[in-house]
Motif scaffolding. Structure first.
Motif, PDB file in Angstrom:
ATOM      1  N   ASP A  60     -52.236 -47.444  11.604  1.00 22.17           N
ATOM      2  CA  ASP A  60     -53.299 -46.635  12.214  1.00 22.17           C
ATOM      3  C   ASP A  60     -52.712 -45.466  13.007  1.00 22.17           C
ATOM      4  OD1 ASP A  60     -55.285 -48.190  11.153  1.00 22.17           O
ATOM      5  OD2 ASP A  60     -55.687 -49.313  13.011  1.00 22.17           O
ATOM      6  N   ASP A  61     -51.673 -45.757  13.790  1.00 20.81           N
ATOM      7  CA  ASP A  61     -51.032 -44.684  14.566  1.00 20.81           C
ATOM      8  C   ASP A  61     -50.416 -43.638  13.641  1.00 20.81           C
ATOM      9  OD1 ASP A  61     -51.746 -45.811  16.959  1.00 20.81           O
ATOM     10  OD2 ASP A  61     -49.798 -46.759  17.339  1.00 20.81           O
ATOM     11  N   SER A  62     -49.850 -44.087  12.536  1.00 18.46           N
ATOM     12  CA  SER A  62     -49.249 -43.167  11.576  1.00 18.46           C
ATOM     13  C   SER A  62     -50.318 -42.248  10.979  1.00 18.46           C
ATOM     14  CB  SER A  62     -48.548 -43.960  10.471  1.00 18.46           C
ATOM     15  OG  SER A  62     -48.023 -43.086   9.498  1.00 18.46           O
ATOM     16  N   LYS A  63     -51.468 -42.819  10.627  1.00 18.83           N
ATOM     17  CA  LYS A  63     -52.551 -42.014  10.053  1.00 18.83           C
ATOM     18  C   LYS A  63     -53.095 -41.013  11.083  1.00 18.83           C
ATOM     19  CE  LYS A  63     -54.125 -45.151   6.453  1.00 18.83           C
ATOM     20  NZ  LYS A  63     -53.698 -44.488   5.275  1.00 18.83           N
ATOM     21  N   LYS A  64     -53.259 -41.463  12.335  1.00 14.84           N
ATOM     22  CA  LYS A  64     -53.733 -40.559  13.395  1.00 14.84           C
ATOM     23  C   LYS A  64     -52.741 -39.410  13.606  1.00 14.84           C
ATOM     24  CE  LYS A  64     -56.257 -43.995  16.082  1.00 14.84           C
ATOM     25  NZ  LYS A  64     -56.223 -44.813  17.313  1.00 14.84           N
ATOM     26  N   ALA A  65     -51.455 -39.756  13.631  1.00 16.19           N
ATOM     27  CA  ALA A  65     -50.420 -38.737  13.833  1.00 16.19           C
ATOM     28  C   ALA A  65     -50.391 -37.761  12.656  1.00 16.19           C
ATOM     29  CB  ALA A  65     -49.059 -39.390  14.014  1.00 16.19           C
ATOM     30  N   ALA A  66     -50.567 -38.278  11.425  1.00 15.48           N
ATOM     31  CA  ALA A  66     -50.585 -37.404  10.246  1.00 15.48           C
ATOM     32  C   ALA A  66     -51.777 -36.443  10.318  1.00 15.48           C
ATOM     33  CB  ALA A  66     -50.632 -38.233   8.969  1.00 15.48           C
ATOM     34  N   GLY A  67     -52.901 -36.925  10.824  1.00 18.51           N
ATOM     35  CA  GLY A  67     -54.067 -36.052  11.011  1.00 18.51           C
ATOM     36  C   GLY A  67     -53.788 -34.969  12.038  1.00 18.51           C
ATOM     37  N   ARG A  68     -53.099 -35.352  13.098  1.00 16.86           N
ATOM     38  CA  ARG A  68     -52.729 -34.368  14.132  1.00 16.86           C
ATOM     39  C   ARG A  68     -51.753 -33.329  13.566  1.00 16.86           C
ATOM     40  NH1 ARG A  68     -49.726 -35.943  19.742  1.00 16.86           N
ATOM     41  NH2 ARG A  68     -49.403 -33.807  20.439  1.00 16.86           N
ATOM     42  N   LYS A  95     -41.603 -32.502   6.761  1.00 19.63           N
ATOM     43  CA  LYS A  95     -40.571 -33.169   7.557  1.00 19.63           C
ATOM     44  C   LYS A  95     -41.214 -34.112   8.588  1.00 19.63           C
ATOM     45  CE  LYS A  95     -36.641 -32.222  10.546  1.00 19.63           C
ATOM     46  NZ  LYS A  95     -35.911 -31.204  11.304  1.00 19.63           N
ATOM     47  N   ALA A  96     -42.270 -33.636   9.253  1.00 19.68           N
ATOM     48  CA  ALA A  96     -42.956 -34.463  10.248  1.00 19.68           C
ATOM     49  C   ALA A  96     -43.589 -35.685   9.586  1.00 19.68           C
ATOM     50  CB  ALA A  96     -44.008 -33.642  10.982  1.00 19.68           C
ATOM     51  N   ASN A  97     -44.254 -35.479   8.457  1.00 20.62           N
ATOM     52  CA  ASN A  97     -44.895 -36.598   7.754  1.00 20.62           C
ATOM     53  C   ASN A  97     -43.865 -37.611   7.249  1.00 20.62           C
ATOM     54  OD1 ASN A  97     -47.557 -35.843   8.175  1.00 20.62           O
ATOM     55  ND2 ASN A  97     -47.653 -34.618   6.309  1.00 20.62           N
ATOM     56  N   ASP A  98     -42.743 -37.127   6.741  1.00 20.99           N
ATOM     57  CA  ASP A  98     -41.685 -38.038   6.281  1.00 20.99           C
ATOM     58  C   ASP A  98     -41.151 -38.879   7.430  1.00 20.99           C
ATOM     59  OD1 ASP A  98     -41.962 -37.049   3.719  1.00 20.99           O
ATOM     60  OD2 ASP A  98     -40.124 -35.832   3.770  1.00 20.99           O
ATOM     61  N   THR A  99     -40.990 -38.259   8.592  1.00 21.16           N
ATOM     62  CA  THR A  99     -40.497 -38.992   9.762  1.00 21.16           C
ATOM     63  C   THR A  99     -41.514 -40.052  10.187  1.00 21.16           C
ATOM     64  OG1 THR A  99     -39.277 -37.031  10.477  1.00 21.16           O
ATOM     65  CG2 THR A  99     -39.616 -38.752  12.117  1.00 21.16           C
ATOM     66  N   LEU A 100     -42.804 -39.683  10.160  1.00 22.76           N
ATOM     67  CA  LEU A 100     -43.850 -40.641  10.519  1.00 22.76           C
ATOM     68  C   LEU A 100     -43.869 -41.823   9.547  1.00 22.76           C
ATOM     69  CD1 LEU A 100     -46.726 -38.191  11.480  1.00 22.76           C
ATOM     70  CD2 LEU A 100     -45.544 -39.781  13.023  1.00 22.76           C
ATOM     71  N   GLN A 126     -51.595 -32.353  10.453  1.00 23.68           N
ATOM     72  CA  GLN A 126     -52.369 -31.460   9.591  1.00 23.68           C
ATOM     73  C   GLN A 126     -53.174 -30.470  10.423  1.00 23.68           C
ATOM     74  OE1 GLN A 126     -52.040 -31.302   6.211  1.00 23.68           O
ATOM     75  NE2 GLN A 126     -53.190 -29.415   6.484  1.00 23.68           N
ATOM     76  N   GLY A 127     -53.690 -30.898  11.562  1.00 27.25           N
ATOM     77  CA  GLY A 127     -54.432 -29.996  12.443  1.00 27.25           C
ATOM     78  C   GLY A 127     -53.555 -28.852  12.948  1.00 27.25           C
ATOM     79  N   ILE A 128     -52.347 -29.184  13.330  1.00 21.76           N
ATOM     80  CA  ILE A 128     -51.397 -28.164  13.794  1.00 21.76           C
ATOM     81  C   ILE A 128     -51.097 -27.179  12.662  1.00 21.76           C
ATOM     82  CG2 ILE A 128     -49.002 -27.778  14.534  1.00 21.76           C
ATOM     83  CD1 ILE A 128     -49.243 -30.490  16.069  1.00 21.76           C
ATOM     84  N   VAL A 129     -50.880 -27.713  11.463  1.00 21.67           N
ATOM     85  CA  VAL A 129     -50.574 -26.873  10.304  1.00 21.67           C
ATOM     86  C   VAL A 129     -51.772 -25.982   9.955  1.00 21.67           C
ATOM     87  CG1 VAL A 129     -50.091 -26.947   7.822  1.00 21.67           C
ATOM     88  CG2 VAL A 129     -48.784 -28.375   9.396  1.00 21.67           C
ATOM     89  N   ASP A 130     -52.974 -26.541  10.007  1.00 21.04           N
ATOM     90  CA  ASP A 130     -54.177 -25.756   9.700  1.00 21.04           C
ATOM     91  C   ASP A 130     -54.343 -24.595  10.688  1.00 21.04           C
ATOM     92  OD1 ASP A 130     -54.718 -27.411   7.551  1.00 21.04           O
ATOM     93  OD2 ASP A 130     -56.279 -28.572   8.602  1.00 21.04           O
ATOM     94  N   ASP A 131     -54.122 -24.864  11.969  1.00 24.94           N
ATOM     95  CA  ASP A 131     -54.220 -23.804  12.982  1.00 24.94           C
ATOM     96  C   ASP A 131     -53.192 -22.704  12.724  1.00 24.94           C
ATOM     97  OD1 ASP A 131     -56.286 -25.114  14.259  1.00 24.94           O
ATOM     98  OD2 ASP A 131     -55.027 -25.947  15.870  1.00 24.94           O
ATOM     99  N   ALA A 132     -51.983 -23.113  12.400  1.00 22.65           N
ATOM    100  CA  ALA A 132     -50.916 -22.138  12.138  1.00 22.65           C
ATOM    101  C   ALA A 132     -51.247 -21.308  10.908  1.00 22.65           C
ATOM    102  CB  ALA A 132     -49.579 -22.855  11.952  1.00 22.65           C
ATOM    103  N   THR A 133     -51.778 -21.946   9.887  1.00 20.44           N
ATOM    104  CA  THR A 133     -52.139 -21.229   8.657  1.00 20.44           C
ATOM    105  C   THR A 133     -53.228 -20.198   8.939  1.00 20.44           C
ATOM    106  OG1 THR A 133     -51.514 -23.140   7.332  1.00 20.44           O
ATOM    107  CG2 THR A 133     -52.926 -21.519   6.277  1.00 20.44           C
ATOM    108  N   LYS A 134     -54.187 -20.561   9.790  1.00 21.85           N
ATOM    109  CA  LYS A 134     -55.242 -19.605  10.172  1.00 21.85           C
ATOM    110  C   LYS A 134     -54.639 -18.401  10.896  1.00 21.85           C
ATOM    111  CE  LYS A 134     -58.928 -23.004  10.524  1.00 21.85           C
ATOM    112  NZ  LYS A 134     -59.725 -23.830  11.441  1.00 21.85           N
ATOM    113  N   LYS A 135     -53.682 -18.643  11.780  1.00 22.83           N
ATOM    114  CA  LYS A 135     -53.026 -17.542  12.502  1.00 22.83           C
ATOM    115  C   LYS A 135     -52.292 -16.618  11.536  1.00 22.83           C
ATOM    116  CE  LYS A 135     -52.315 -19.962  16.878  1.00 22.83           C
ATOM    117  NZ  LYS A 135     -51.331 -20.562  17.787  1.00 22.83           N
ATOM    118  N   VAL A 136     -51.594 -17.220  10.570  1.00 25.05           N
ATOM    119  CA  VAL A 136     -50.844 -16.440   9.582  1.00 25.05           C
ATOM    120  C   VAL A 136     -51.797 -15.610   8.729  1.00 25.05           C
ATOM    121  CG1 VAL A 136     -49.439 -16.688   7.497  1.00 25.05           C
ATOM    122  CG2 VAL A 136     -48.830 -17.953   9.551  1.00 25.05           C
ATOM    123  N   ASP A 137     -52.906 -16.221   8.302  1.00 21.85           N
ATOM    124  CA  ASP A 137     -53.890 -15.498   7.494  1.00 21.85           C
ATOM    125  C   ASP A 137     -54.520 -14.348   8.277  1.00 21.85           C
ATOM    126  OD1 ASP A 137     -53.467 -17.026   5.212  1.00 21.85           O
ATOM    127  OD2 ASP A 137     -55.098 -18.435   5.675  1.00 21.85           O
TER     128      ASP A 137
END
Length: 185
Positions: A152-160, A135-140, A162-173
């Motif tokens: 460039d801003d879109s790519k930076k935001a998409a990286g951010r 949903k976030a990526n589609d909005t971006l 993914q970082g949030i998602v990666d952190d959350a996935t680590k917490k879930v694991d």
């Protein structure tokens, strides 16, 4: 929509997924008595489905016994029936004032079943997190297409994102690893 709002919504959705997983894990029976095992059971009473915690006081009497004191003693049978028909696999005893649930020792097969269930709950949380990422990526992408942000801003935001998602996935694991240790240990 601003990028801050996108990240706020993403963080909120991720937090909700992790909290829901925690509630789901709390309801998994691991051989130790805990009120959360039965707090959210739905009981048919007064012509509607009600959570047990709104109908009774739930206490831990010892390591393997939960005591349930109905606010309205006439609802004891309904509470007992709700526990019997739940997926807990537990038979309560009702003395008219107090309903007791004694948790049996878990067999190795049951521990494996609970471990599989925990993995399924974890996968559901990950699906929710991935959905929030999408949903976030589609909005971006829409913002980039409408020239509200640069590529460039879109790519930076998409990286951010993914970082949030990666952190959350680590917490879930990590939560799954801890729960499996509790179940299988």
């Amino acid at each position: 929509m601003s990028q801050d709002k996108i990240f706020s919504e993403l963080n909120s959705a991720v937090s909700h997924a992790i909290e829901a997983l925690g509630r789901d894990f709390a309801g998994l029976r691991t051989g130790r008595a805990h009120p959360s095992l039965v707090d959210n059971l739905k009981i048919e009473a007064y012509g509607q489905q009600m959570p047990l915690k709104s109908m009774a006081t739930v206490t831990v009497q010892d390591a393997r016994t939960i005591g349930i004191s109905p606010f309205d003693p006439s609802q004891g049978a309904a509470i007992e029936k709700g526990i019997l028909t739940s997926d807990l696999g537990i038979t309560p005893t009702n003395d008219g004032k107090l309903i007791r649930i004694t948790l049996p020792e878990l067999t190795q097969d049951r521990r494996k079943e609970l471990s599989k269930l925990a993995k399924q709950m974890t996968e559901n949380a990950k699906v929710s997190i991935r959905h929030a990422r999408q949903k976030a990526n589609d909005t971006l992408k829409a913002m980039e297409k409408n020239k509200e942000i640069s590529q460039d801003d879109s790519k930076k935001a998409a990286g951010r994102v993914q970082g949030i998602v990666d952190d959350a996935t680590k917490k879930v694991d990590l939560a799954l690893k801890n729960k499996e240790t509790e179940i299988l240990g």
